[in-house]
Design an enzyme around this catalytic site. Structure first.
Site, PDB file in Angstrom:
ATOM      1  N   LYS A 170       0.851  -1.200   0.000  1.00  0.00           N
ATOM      2  CA  LYS A 170       0.000   0.000   0.000  1.00  0.00           C
ATOM      3  C   LYS A 170       0.882   1.243   0.000  1.00  0.00           C
ATOM      4  CE  LYS A 170      -1.704   3.018   2.636  1.00  0.00           C
ATOM      5  NZ  LYS A 170      -1.776   4.106   1.655  1.00  0.00           N
ATOM      6  N   GLY A 223       6.957   5.652   7.979  1.00  0.00           N
ATOM      7  CA  GLY A 223       6.084   6.815   7.968  1.00  0.00           C
ATOM      8  C   GLY A 223       6.197   7.569   9.277  1.00  0.00           C
ATOM      9  N   SER A 224       5.101   8.200   9.658  1.00  0.00           N
ATOM     10  CA  SER A 224       5.151   9.074  10.835  1.00  0.00           C
ATOM     11  C   SER A 224       5.091   8.253  12.125  1.00  0.00           C
ATOM     12  CB  SER A 224       3.968  10.038  10.785  1.00  0.00           C
ATOM     13  OG  SER A 224       2.767   9.299  10.873  1.00  0.00           O
ATOM     14  N   GLY A 228       3.051   4.897  12.959  1.00  0.00           N
ATOM     15  CA  GLY A 228       3.937   3.802  13.377  1.00  0.00           C
ATOM     16  C   GLY A 228       3.430   3.123  14.643  1.00  0.00           C
ATOM     17  N   GLU A 245       9.675   2.152  10.781  1.00  0.00           N
ATOM     18  CA  GLU A 245      10.705   3.191  10.630  1.00  0.00           C
ATOM     19  C   GLU A 245       9.990   4.533  10.628  1.00  0.00           C
ATOM     20  OE1 GLU A 245      13.872   3.166  10.651  1.00  0.00           O
ATOM     21  OE2 GLU A 245      14.179   1.003  10.606  1.00  0.00           O
ATOM     22  N   CYS A 279      13.550  11.718   6.225  1.00  0.00           N
ATOM     23  CA  CYS A 279      13.582  11.347   7.648  1.00  0.00           C
ATOM     24  C   CYS A 279      14.985  11.531   8.204  1.00  0.00           C
ATOM     25  CB  CYS A 279      13.129   9.903   7.808  1.00  0.00           C
ATOM     26  SG  CYS A 279      14.035   8.776   6.743  1.00  0.00           S
ATOM     27  N   GLN A 326       1.310  19.532   3.978  1.00  0.00           N
ATOM     28  CA  GLN A 326       2.707  19.618   4.419  1.00  0.00           C
ATOM     29  C   GLN A 326       3.162  21.078   4.454  1.00  0.00           C
ATOM     30  OE1 GLN A 326       4.650  16.945   5.519  1.00  0.00           O
ATOM     31  NE2 GLN A 326       5.929  18.637   6.199  1.00  0.00           N
ATOM     32  N   GLU A 378       9.778  16.978  14.544  1.00  0.00           N
ATOM     33  CA  GLU A 378      10.155  16.880  13.136  1.00  0.00           C
ATOM     34  C   GLU A 378       9.285  17.819  12.298  1.00  0.00           C
ATOM     35  OE1 GLU A 378       8.970  13.292  10.998  1.00  0.00           O
ATOM     36  OE2 GLU A 378      11.005  13.162  10.203  1.00  0.00           O
TER      37      GLU A 378
HETATM   38  P1  NAD Z   1       2.206   8.705   7.388  1.00  0.00           P
HETATM   39  O1  NAD Z   1       2.428   7.987   8.680  1.00  0.00           O
HETATM   40  O2  NAD Z   1       1.149   9.725   7.325  1.00  0.00           O
HETATM   41  O3  NAD Z   1       1.856   7.656   6.236  1.00  0.00           O
HETATM   42  C1  NAD Z   1       2.697   6.570   5.957  1.00  0.00           C
HETATM   43  C2  NAD Z   1       1.855   5.454   5.347  1.00  0.00           C
HETATM   44  O4  NAD Z   1       0.956   4.955   6.348  1.00  0.00           O
HETATM   45  C3  NAD Z   1       0.981   5.916   4.173  1.00  0.00           C
HETATM   46  O5  NAD Z   1       0.963   4.914   3.200  1.00  0.00           O
HETATM   47  C4  NAD Z   1      -0.378   6.071   4.820  1.00  0.00           C
HETATM   48  O6  NAD Z   1      -1.445   5.930   3.923  1.00  0.00           O
HETATM   49  C5  NAD Z   1      -0.359   4.918   5.822  1.00  0.00           C
HETATM   50  N1  NAD Z   1      -1.331   5.039   6.908  1.00  0.00           N
HETATM   51  C6  NAD Z   1      -1.868   6.175   7.440  1.00  0.00           C
HETATM   52  N2  NAD Z   1      -2.725   5.853   8.425  1.00  0.00           N
HETATM   53  C7  NAD Z   1      -2.735   4.501   8.542  1.00  0.00           C
HETATM   54  C8  NAD Z   1      -3.408   3.579   9.389  1.00  0.00           C
HETATM   55  N3  NAD Z   1      -4.273   3.970  10.321  1.00  0.00           N
HETATM   56  N4  NAD Z   1      -3.156   2.268   9.238  1.00  0.00           N
HETATM   57  C9  NAD Z   1      -2.266   1.835   8.319  1.00  0.00           C
HETATM   58  N5  NAD Z   1      -1.617   2.665   7.476  1.00  0.00           N
HETATM   59  C10 NAD Z   1      -1.835   3.984   7.579  1.00  0.00           C
HETATM   60  O7  NAD Z   1       3.621   9.288   6.955  1.00  0.00           O
HETATM   61  P2  NAD Z   1       3.947  10.198   5.670  1.00  0.00           P
HETATM   62  O8  NAD Z   1       3.411  11.563   5.913  1.00  0.00           O
HETATM   63  O9  NAD Z   1       3.571   9.489   4.418  1.00  0.00           O
HETATM   64  O10 NAD Z   1       5.543  10.224   5.704  1.00  0.00           O
HETATM   65  C11 NAD Z   1       6.258  11.153   6.432  1.00  0.00           C
HETATM   66  C12 NAD Z   1       6.880  10.512   7.657  1.00  0.00           C
HETATM   67  O11 NAD Z   1       7.624   9.367   7.262  1.00  0.00           O
HETATM   68  C13 NAD Z   1       7.859  11.411   8.360  1.00  0.00           C
HETATM   69  O12 NAD Z   1       7.629  11.362   9.754  1.00  0.00           O
HETATM   70  C14 NAD Z   1       9.217  10.794   8.032  1.00  0.00           C
HETATM   71  O13 NAD Z   1      10.229  11.039   8.960  1.00  0.00           O
HETATM   72  C15 NAD Z   1       8.871   9.366   7.958  1.00  0.00           C
HETATM   73  N6  NAD Z   1       9.883   8.622   7.212  1.00  0.00           N
HETATM   74  C16 NAD Z   1      10.699   7.786   7.900  1.00  0.00           C
HETATM   75  C17 NAD Z   1      11.695   7.082   7.237  1.00  0.00           C
HETATM   76  C18 NAD Z   1      12.574   6.127   7.973  1.00  0.00           C
HETATM   77  O14 NAD Z   1      13.081   5.215   7.359  1.00  0.00           O
HETATM   78  N7  NAD Z   1      12.784   6.286   9.271  1.00  0.00           N
HETATM   79  C19 NAD Z   1      11.850   7.239   5.859  1.00  0.00           C
HETATM   80  C20 NAD Z   1      11.005   8.118   5.186  1.00  0.00           C
HETATM   81  C21 NAD Z   1      10.005   8.802   5.869  1.00  0.00           C
END
Ligand code: NAD
Length: 476
Positions: A170, A223-224, A228, A245, A279, A326, A378
């Site tokens: 996804k 993701g966030s 997470g 992550e 990130c 954003q 962040e």
């Molecule tokens: P996000 O958490 O909003 O979304 C990430 C993914 O999770 C998307 O595909 C989203 O649709 C999905 N998602 C959202 N709600 C969900 C739920 N309830 N259940 C399951 N999936 C769900 O993050 P974002 O805004 O897409 O990305 C930005 C964040 O990602 C920043 O905090 C950044 O630091 C982090 N990031 C971390 C790394 C790493 O490796 N540490 C790498 C890149 C980005």
């Protein structure tokens, strides 16, 4: 409308969602399936029924398929890079470089498929031997963010397939186009139907359905922090493996003996390349007294010279932020930092370009206090702060004074400081005389503290998450 890939078929959805170019909001890239729970459940069922055969597939077949995917990504990198730049907003050279990296990740895991090993050990008991082997985990759910639309999916999908798992993928809502091209390449690679499934749709619906499915035996998420935690808690309830992550608030320490050009280049790249939407971005620049004035002056010159513009314009050095949400978040951090008394040295405002888009000037704050919100949370945009410190020890204390622990960097010409920092920085990845962002694809990736939970991604370390160990005792 661009459909999902479920069970080897391209399946349209009853509703669609528009994908808009952040460099030009008049540019509609395409309409993509807006899937619901039902499509996610079909994808899970397809991955579950394809799992067993794939888990027993010959390693030659896995190698050949992964190699085909990697070769095709590399051959089509200009086209994929253009889609990536158009929908995510990073400039074209960065987008093509990311695509190249994704291709190389598939080639790395193609080779890894031929290197699967186990151990044969003597038992402590007479006439008994012990075998330790790695087996696939099962159908896995892969949920990814928007900021690396092909590299992050690649570093999850490639090892998942390499080690014999089936996949429900996804992608993030903002970047379905790149995910769709990747799925098209995987579909044509000869991979058996149902082993890889793409479901495009909202996280709380499609992502949640994947988390709720008991057939899914492992979830790899990037993701966030907020999401997470949702992922980790859902996985604990299901007794399944997870790796999450999340964000960072990465320090780049600059000490008196640093090479000024090396340090300011590292800060510029780390904080502003890819529009700061990494990130691993160098968001806190922690600078000792003796070099502080020269560092701020030189970095200010370099930040002022950065040309902001549309991602596909060859003159652009920094593209727009990904979307309105954003941009609003970045602006709220900027306004907050001003209110808190930080000194706005460069940027802080939107940039007008020939096309309507989410352009924000690279923004540098100086004279910031470590306790300010801008130094605690962040931002995930082109915003960096300078924190002035007495000496190396003070810098190290502040570098570690964060809930996050993804990357940490130091600029120094001293072996003593670099060695000490490598050992004492609380981060999963440490850089010396380099930006905190920018990592290789063949070595482990991941953080400590609130940045990561679960085994490392990438390189040979990926086997830990995408396989499960079996210990067999044999008498006779
Ligand atoms: P996000 O958490 O909003 O979304 C990430 C993914 O999770 C998307 O595909 C989203 O649709 C999905 N998602 C959202 N709600 C969900 C739920 N309830 N259940 C399951 N999936 C769900 O993050 P974002 O805004 O897409 O990305 C930005 C964040 O990602 C920043 O905090 C950044 O630091 C982090 N990031 C971390 C790394 C790493 O490796 N540490 C790498 C890149 C980005």
């Amino acid at each position: 409308m661009k459909p999902n890939l479920i069970g080897g078929e391209w399946v349209t959805s009853s509703s669609g969602v528009e994908n808009i170019n952040p460099s030009n909001t008049n540019d509609l890239i395409d309409v993509f399936a807006q899937s619901g729970r039902a499509e996610a459940e079909q994808a899970v069922a397809a991955a579950a029924s394809a799992f067993e055969d794939w888990s027993l597939s010959p390693v030659q077949q896995r190698h050949d398929i992964l190699k085909d995917i990697g070769d095709t990504i590399l051959a089509r990198k200009a086209e994929i890079g253009e889609m990536l730049a158009r929908e995510e907003g990073k400039i074209l050279p960065e987008a093509i470089a990311e695509t190249e990296r994704a291709g190389r990740i598939f080639l790395f895991f193609a080779a890894e498929a031929l290197r699967l090993t186990g151990e044969l050990l003597p038992s402590v008991r007479p006439r008994v031997s012990v075998e330790v082997t790695r087996e696939p985990v099962g159908p896995v759910g892969l949920v990814t963010p928007w900021n690396f639309p092909i590299a992050i999916p690649a570093w999850k999908i490639a090892p998942a397939l390499c080690f014999g798992n089936s996949v429900v993928f996804k992608p993030a809502e903002q970047v379905p186009g790149t995910a769709w091209l990747l799925a098209e390449i995987i579909d044509k690679s000869g991979l058996p139907k149902g082993v890889f499934n793409l479901v495009i749709g909202p996280g709380p619906v499609v992502g949640q359905a994947i988390l709720d499915a008991p057939e899914i035996r492992a979830v790899s998420f990037t993701g966030s922090q907020v999401t997470g935690r949702i992922v980790a808690e859902a996985c604990l309830r299901q007794n399944r493996k997870f790796q999450v992550e999340m964000g960072g608030k990465n320090p780049l320490v600059v000490v008196d003996d640093a090479d000024l050009e090396v340090a300011t280049d590292a800060a510029l790249d780390g904080a502003f390349f890819s529009t700061g939407q990494r990130c691993t971005a160098s968001s806190r620049l922690i600078v000792t007294d003796g070099i502080h004035a020269r560092f701020v002056e030189r970095l200010t010159e370099k930040v002022r010279a950065l040309k902001v513009g549309p991602a596909l314009d060859p003159m652009s050095q920094m593209g727009p932020v990904v979307d309105q949400t954003q941009l609003d978040q970045d602006m709220s951090f900027i306004e907050g930092a001003r209110r808190d008394g930080a000194n706005l040295r460069v940027g802080g405002e939107r940039v007008e370009c020939a096309t309507p888009g989410f352009f924000l000037a690279p923004t540098l704050f100086t004279d910031t206090d470590p306790a300010m919100r801008i130094n605690r949370e962040e931002v995930f945009g082109p915003v960096a702060t300078v924190i002035r410190v007495r000496d190396y020890d003070h810098a190290l204390d502040l570098a570690n004074d964060t809930p996050f622990g993804l990357t940490a960097g130091i600029c120094t010409t001293s072996l003593k400081f670099s060695q000490h920092f490598k050992r004492h920085a609380q981060a999963g990845m440490v850089m010396v005389n380099l930006p905190t962002a920018g990592v290789d694809y063949h070595v482990p990736f991941g953080g400590t503290k609130a940045s990561s939970m679960g085994p490392r991604e990438q390189g040979q370390a990926a086997a830990e998450f995408f396989t499960t160990l079996k210990t067999a005792y044999i008498r006779g």
